[in-house]
Design a protein around this motif. Structure first.
Motif, PDB file in Angstrom:
ATOM      1  N   ALA A 185       0.851  -1.196   0.000  1.00  0.00           N
ATOM      2  CA  ALA A 185       0.000   0.000   0.000  1.00  0.00           C
ATOM      3  C   ALA A 185       0.881   1.237   0.000  1.00  0.00           C
ATOM      4  O   ALA A 185       2.043   1.177   0.416  1.00  0.00           O
ATOM      5  CB  ALA A 185      -0.894   0.006   1.234  1.00  0.00           C
ATOM      6  N   CYS A 186       0.334   2.337  -0.462  1.00  0.00           N
ATOM      7  CA  CYS A 186       1.102   3.580  -0.318  1.00  0.00           C
ATOM      8  C   CYS A 186       0.168   4.760  -0.148  1.00  0.00           C
ATOM      9  O   CYS A 186      -1.007   4.714  -0.509  1.00  0.00           O
ATOM     10  CB  CYS A 186       2.056   3.772  -1.482  1.00  0.00           C
ATOM     11  N   LYS A 187       0.728   5.786   0.463  1.00  0.00           N
ATOM     12  CA  LYS A 187      -0.046   6.972   0.803  1.00  0.00           C
ATOM     13  C   LYS A 187       0.796   8.184   0.447  1.00  0.00           C
ATOM     14  O   LYS A 187       1.905   8.334   0.961  1.00  0.00           O
ATOM     15  CB  LYS A 187      -0.254   6.952   2.315  1.00  0.00           C
ATOM     16  N   ARG A 188       0.287   9.016  -0.446  1.00  0.00           N
ATOM     17  CA  ARG A 188       1.032  10.219  -0.838  1.00  0.00           C
ATOM     18  C   ARG A 188       0.713  11.356   0.119  1.00  0.00           C
ATOM     19  O   ARG A 188      -0.149  11.229   0.972  1.00  0.00           O
ATOM     20  CB  ARG A 188       0.585  10.667  -2.232  1.00  0.00           C
ATOM     21  N   ASN A 189       1.369  12.501  -0.125  1.00  0.00           N
ATOM     22  CA  ASN A 189       0.999  13.717   0.586  1.00  0.00           C
ATOM     23  C   ASN A 189       1.180  13.630   2.090  1.00  0.00           C
ATOM     24  O   ASN A 189       0.356  14.074   2.866  1.00  0.00           O
ATOM     25  CB  ASN A 189      -0.476  14.015   0.321  1.00  0.00           C
ATOM     26  N   ILE A 190       2.276  13.002   2.468  1.00  0.00           N
ATOM     27  CA  ILE A 190       2.577  12.794   3.876  1.00  0.00           C
ATOM     28  C   ILE A 190       3.605  13.832   4.310  1.00  0.00           C
ATOM     29  O   ILE A 190       4.486  14.187   3.533  1.00  0.00           O
ATOM     30  CB  ILE A 190       3.186  11.381   4.049  1.00  0.00           C
ATOM     31  N   ALA A 191       3.471  14.316   5.541  1.00  0.00           N
ATOM     32  CA  ALA A 191       4.527  15.171   6.086  1.00  0.00           C
ATOM     33  C   ALA A 191       5.301  14.351   7.117  1.00  0.00           C
ATOM     34  O   ALA A 191       4.721  13.648   7.945  1.00  0.00           O
ATOM     35  CB  ALA A 191       3.934  16.409   6.723  1.00  0.00           C
ATOM     36  N   THR A 204      11.867   6.412  16.998  1.00  0.00           N
ATOM     37  CA  THR A 204      12.578   7.261  17.958  1.00  0.00           C
ATOM     38  C   THR A 204      14.062   6.905  17.982  1.00  0.00           C
ATOM     39  O   THR A 204      14.450   5.776  17.672  1.00  0.00           O
ATOM     40  CB  THR A 204      12.048   7.080  19.400  1.00  0.00           C
ATOM     41  N   SER A 205      14.886   7.896  18.343  1.00  0.00           N
ATOM     42  CA  SER A 205      16.291   7.624  18.612  1.00  0.00           C
ATOM     43  C   SER A 205      16.594   8.264  19.960  1.00  0.00           C
ATOM     44  O   SER A 205      15.676   8.710  20.656  1.00  0.00           O
ATOM     45  CB  SER A 205      17.173   8.204  17.515  1.00  0.00           C
ATOM     46  N   GLU A 206      17.855   8.384  20.293  1.00  0.00           N
ATOM     47  CA  GLU A 206      18.188   8.854  21.632  1.00  0.00           C
ATOM     48  C   GLU A 206      17.617  10.252  21.920  1.00  0.00           C
ATOM     49  O   GLU A 206      17.075  10.500  22.986  1.00  0.00           O
ATOM     50  CB  GLU A 206      19.711   8.852  21.807  1.00  0.00           C
ATOM     51  N   VAL A 207      17.758  11.145  20.957  1.00  0.00           N
ATOM     52  CA  VAL A 207      17.318  12.515  21.222  1.00  0.00           C
ATOM     53  C   VAL A 207      16.202  12.986  20.290  1.00  0.00           C
ATOM     54  O   VAL A 207      15.768  14.122  20.385  1.00  0.00           O
ATOM     55  CB  VAL A 207      18.493  13.519  21.107  1.00  0.00           C
ATOM     56  N   SER A 208      15.779  12.128  19.391  1.00  0.00           N
ATOM     57  CA  SER A 208      14.767  12.639  18.461  1.00  0.00           C
ATOM     58  C   SER A 208      13.664  11.634  18.176  1.00  0.00           C
ATOM     59  O   SER A 208      13.814  10.429  18.386  1.00  0.00           O
ATOM     60  CB  SER A 208      15.438  13.078  17.162  1.00  0.00           C
ATOM     61  N   VAL A 209      12.570  12.191  17.702  1.00  0.00           N
ATOM     62  CA  VAL A 209      11.412  11.390  17.323  1.00  0.00           C
ATOM     63  C   VAL A 209      11.028  11.817  15.918  1.00  0.00           C
ATOM     64  O   VAL A 209      10.947  13.010  15.633  1.00  0.00           O
ATOM     65  CB  VAL A 209      10.216  11.673  18.264  1.00  0.00           C
ATOM     66  N   SER A 210      10.802  10.834  15.032  1.00  0.00           N
ATOM     67  CA  SER A 210      10.289  11.157  13.704  1.00  0.00           C
ATOM     68  C   SER A 210       8.902  10.563  13.613  1.00  0.00           C
ATOM     69  O   SER A 210       8.680   9.428  14.050  1.00  0.00           O
ATOM     70  CB  SER A 210      11.143  10.516  12.617  1.00  0.00           C
ATOM     71  N   LEU A 211       8.003  11.307  13.048  1.00  0.00           N
ATOM     72  CA  LEU A 211       6.676  10.739  12.854  1.00  0.00           C
ATOM     73  C   LEU A 211       6.040  11.286  11.590  1.00  0.00           C
ATOM     74  O   LEU A 211       6.487  12.302  11.047  1.00  0.00           O
ATOM     75  CB  LEU A 211       5.804  10.967  14.092  1.00  0.00           C
ATOM     76  N   THR A 212       5.016  10.586  11.123  1.00  0.00           N
ATOM     77  CA  THR A 212       4.355  11.034   9.894  1.00  0.00           C
ATOM     78  C   THR A 212       2.898  11.374  10.170  1.00  0.00           C
ATOM     79  O   THR A 212       2.255  10.743  11.015  1.00  0.00           O
ATOM     80  CB  THR A 212       4.377   9.949   8.800  1.00  0.00           C
ATOM     81  N   PHE A 270       7.868   2.302   5.414  1.00  0.00           N
ATOM     82  CA  PHE A 270       8.940   3.299   5.403  1.00  0.00           C
ATOM     83  C   PHE A 270       8.485   4.501   4.591  1.00  0.00           C
ATOM     84  O   PHE A 270       7.442   4.479   3.936  1.00  0.00           O
ATOM     85  CB  PHE A 270      10.240   2.702   4.857  1.00  0.00           C
ATOM     86  N   VAL A 271       9.305   5.545   4.684  1.00  0.00           N
ATOM     87  CA  VAL A 271       8.951   6.805   4.026  1.00  0.00           C
ATOM     88  C   VAL A 271       9.948   7.086   2.914  1.00  0.00           C
ATOM     89  O   VAL A 271      11.161   6.901   3.099  1.00  0.00           O
ATOM     90  CB  VAL A 271       8.982   7.948   5.066  1.00  0.00           C
ATOM     91  N   VAL A 272       9.444   7.496   1.753  1.00  0.00           N
ATOM     92  CA  VAL A 272      10.313   7.965   0.662  1.00  0.00           C
ATOM     93  C   VAL A 272       9.742   9.282   0.159  1.00  0.00           C
ATOM     94  O   VAL A 272       8.607   9.632   0.490  1.00  0.00           O
ATOM     95  CB  VAL A 272      10.375   6.961  -0.528  1.00  0.00           C
ATOM     96  N   SER A 273      10.506  10.010  -0.639  1.00  0.00           N
ATOM     97  CA  SER A 273       9.937  11.240  -1.187  1.00  0.00           C
ATOM     98  C   SER A 273       8.919  10.843  -2.258  1.00  0.00           C
ATOM     99  O   SER A 273       9.044   9.786  -2.884  1.00  0.00           O
ATOM    100  CB  SER A 273      11.033  12.120  -1.774  1.00  0.00           C
ATOM    101  N   GLU A 274       7.929  11.695  -2.451  1.00  0.00           N
ATOM    102  CA  GLU A 274       6.885  11.368  -3.433  1.00  0.00           C
ATOM    103  C   GLU A 274       7.473  11.121  -4.809  1.00  0.00           C
ATOM    104  O   GLU A 274       6.976  10.292  -5.565  1.00  0.00           O
ATOM    105  CB  GLU A 274       5.868  12.496  -3.503  1.00  0.00           C
ATOM    106  N   ASN A 310       5.778  16.600   1.079  1.00  0.00           N
ATOM    107  CA  ASN A 310       5.823  15.807  -0.164  1.00  0.00           C
ATOM    108  C   ASN A 310       6.495  14.456   0.018  1.00  0.00           C
ATOM    109  O   ASN A 310       7.289  14.024  -0.816  1.00  0.00           O
ATOM    110  CB  ASN A 310       6.526  16.569  -1.288  1.00  0.00           C
ATOM    111  N   GLN A 311       6.189  13.808   1.123  1.00  0.00           N
ATOM    112  CA  GLN A 311       6.720  12.480   1.372  1.00  0.00           C
ATOM    113  C   GLN A 311       5.618  11.455   1.121  1.00  0.00           C
ATOM    114  O   GLN A 311       4.442  11.804   0.998  1.00  0.00           O
ATOM    115  CB  GLN A 311       7.202  12.381   2.827  1.00  0.00           C
ATOM    116  N   ALA A 312       6.017  10.200   1.049  1.00  0.00           N
ATOM    117  CA  ALA A 312       5.023   9.137   0.861  1.00  0.00           C
ATOM    118  C   ALA A 312       5.375   7.967   1.771  1.00  0.00           C
ATOM    119  O   ALA A 312       6.547   7.713   2.039  1.00  0.00           O
ATOM    120  CB  ALA A 312       5.017   8.683  -0.594  1.00  0.00           C
ATOM    121  N   ILE A 313       4.328   7.292   2.240  1.00  0.00           N
ATOM    122  CA  ILE A 313       4.540   6.064   3.017  1.00  0.00           C
ATOM    123  C   ILE A 313       4.376   4.888   2.074  1.00  0.00           C
ATOM    124  O   ILE A 313       3.459   4.868   1.243  1.00  0.00           O
ATOM    125  CB  ILE A 313       3.485   5.933   4.139  1.00  0.00           C
ATOM    126  N   VAL A 314       5.264   3.924   2.193  1.00  0.00           N
ATOM    127  CA  VAL A 314       5.081   2.659   1.484  1.00  0.00           C
ATOM    128  C   VAL A 314       4.961   1.602   2.572  1.00  0.00           C
ATOM    129  O   VAL A 314       5.726   1.610   3.537  1.00  0.00           O
ATOM    130  CB  VAL A 314       6.299   2.334   0.591  1.00  0.00           C
TER     131      VAL A 314
END
Ligand code: ADP
Ligand code: ASP
Ligand code: MG
Length: 456
Positions: free
Chosen positions: A310-316, A351-359, A428-432, A384-388
């Motif tokens: 599956a994939c989802k466009r227009n992700i931040a 998450t990593s030691e000092v940061s969190v990434s989320l979509t 995972f996330v890739v650019s659109e 302009n990211q996408a989830i795969v």
């Protein structure tokens, strides 16, 4: 009883509605309860009318409304008996009269609220369900119309309302089965009402959800989702070519795929069906002879580890770094509280030691969210990211899946990785811009050979 749901493209024209009538007629013995979407792109058009009116472009709003009314009159006319036409015509005219009044109110207020959005977007299904009821009569079926707003009850979170299941089930169980014994029941999807009777909607694509709520409420034998593709496919046909039909898939896999962008199914659809263990089928209204996809409670044995991508466009992608050197306790709670306060769902987290990434895919409140987060962290947003998302319920127990994924993507920059807690996805996330290339590479890797028992 069975529930048969027909999506927008399945009722987009007179010819499409006639196809629907013949599909339903062939199953009349199974006591179908039919749930329909708005005709074609009607919901988008209604929302455009609302937006134009609220922006003060009243003339443009009215022009759009006239075009939409004429479209409905034109497509409805050939599928309705001459003797019934005055009823259907005046229903369409009256509904568009109300739409014009709402548009006028929006122009005066100059602002569109979620409640008004629901009021205006509900007309698509209100009208299509009446047209389809009369089209069924012309096709020789004894059809009756039920206003879904009387039987599907929700909270008052307009545009994204959550059903009150117990109340809805009891109303559905009281109203529908007695009618379905002798009639083909036709209802609009997507629309419901709050306990105070005000119209609500279940979110975009919500007619699938209506179908499963109705199915669970009446104890249907089966819920059929009729759409414009042959079933759940191994990838998004709008992104890559060469996708294949998945013949059967588990509830868990289907829910995960829907959540991560497989538009063919609204993500909440499987919930009521799982609870009552009702099989869900996805079928093609243009090719009713194709078997479609069967979504079932047990897992489906398969020699392919992945069932679909599956994939989802227009992700931040939001990267949040603690201003302190190490993450203090309470950091994650503070972050999620901010997203919660602005009613923005988070899809993926790492998450990593000092940061969190989320979509997130709903960026309407992103500015406010960023401002609040910046009070205690550094924030960087990549648009302009996408989830795969690869889904298969044996991912966790099969060695080597990750290495196959990374080998296939060796040329592509990966933004973030998450192996879902559900055990059956790898996302995972890739650019659109990289999305089609990434999905095509993964599809070749995982579907070059397929298990004929599961894939077509
Ligand atoms: P409907 O109007 O019938 O509800 P939708 O447009 O909501 O139909 O959903 C059907 C569309 O979903 C298909 O036309 C297809 O482009 C898209 N889609 C995305 N991913 C998938 C997938 N994995 N399998 C099937 N269809 C998919
Ligand atoms: N008509 C609504 C929409 O376009 C609901 C649906 O089609 O499922 O979102
Ligand atoms: Mg849909």
């Amino acid at each position: 009883m069975i529930v048969m749901k027909f999506g927008g493209t399945s009722v987009e024209s007179a010819a499409a509605i006639e196809r629907v009538a013949s599909i339903v007629k062939a199953r009349v013995a199974r006591q179908p309860v039919v749930v329909v979407s708005a005709m074609g792109k009607t919901t988008n058009r209604l929302l455009a009318i609302a937006a134009k009116s609220a922006e003060g472009k009243r003339e443009e709003g009215i022009k759009l409304a006239v075009e939409l009314r004429d479209f409905h009159l034109r497509e409805a006319r050939p599928v309705v008996l001459d003797s019934d036409w005055p009823i259907v015509e005046s229903a369409i005219q009256d509904h568009f009269q109300e739409i014009a009044e709402l548009a006028r109110a929006l122009a005066v207020v100059g602002e569109i609220t979620p409640r008004l959005t629901d009021a205006i977007s509900s007309y698509g299904e209100r009208i299509s369900s009446i047209v389809v009821t009369y089209a069924f009569r012309r096709a020789g079926m004894d059809a009756v119309h039920v206003d879904s707003r009387h039987v599907v009850v929700t909270d008052n979170r307009h545009t994204q309302a959550t059903p009150k299941f117990a109340e809805s089930y009891s109303r559905l169980a009281a109203a529908i089965p007695p009618l379905a014994q002798r009639h083909v029941v036709v209802m609009g999807g997507f629309i419901a009402s709050a306990e105070n009777g005000i119209t609500t909607t279940l979110g975009r694509g919500g007619s699938d959800f209506t179908a499963s709520i109705v199915g669970a409420g009446i104890g249907a034998e089966e819920i059929e989702i009729w759409t414009d593709v042959d079933g759940m496919l191994t990838g998004d046909p709008r992104v890559i070519d060469g996708v294949r039909r998945v013949k059967s898939i588990s509830f868990g896999e289907a829910a995960e795929l829907a959540y991560f962008g497989a538009k063919v199914l609204h993500p909440a659809t499987v919930l009521p069906a799982v609870e009552k263990n009702i099989p869900v089928l996805i079928l093609n209204s243009r090719r009713p002879e194709v078997e479609g996809t069967r979504i079932v409670s047990e897992s489906v044995p398969c020699t392919n580890v992945i069932k679909s991508i599956a994939c989802k466009r227009n992700i931040a992608l939001v990267n949040i770094t603690s201003s302190r050197m190490l993450m203090a306790h309470g950091f994650l709670r503070r972050i999620f509280e901010v997203f919660d306060r602005f009613q923005t769902p988070v899809d993926m987290v790492a998450t990593s030691e000092v940061s969190v990434s989320l979509t997130i895919d709903n960026t309407t409140r992103l500015k406010e969210i960023t401002t609040e987060l910046e009070e205690f962290a550094e924030v960087n947003v990549e648009q302009n990211q996408a989830i795969v998302c690869l889904v298969g319920d044996s991912i966790r127990s099969t060695p080597g899946v990750a290495s196959r994924i990374f080998r296939a993507l060796s040329e592509i920059n990966i933004g973030m990785i998450s192996q879902g807690a559900s055990l059956l996805n790898f996302g995972f996330v890739v650019s659109e811009a990289d999305l089609p290339r990434a999905v095509a590479a993964l599809h070749s890797e995982f579907f070059a050979e397929v298990d004929p028992a599961v894939f077509d």
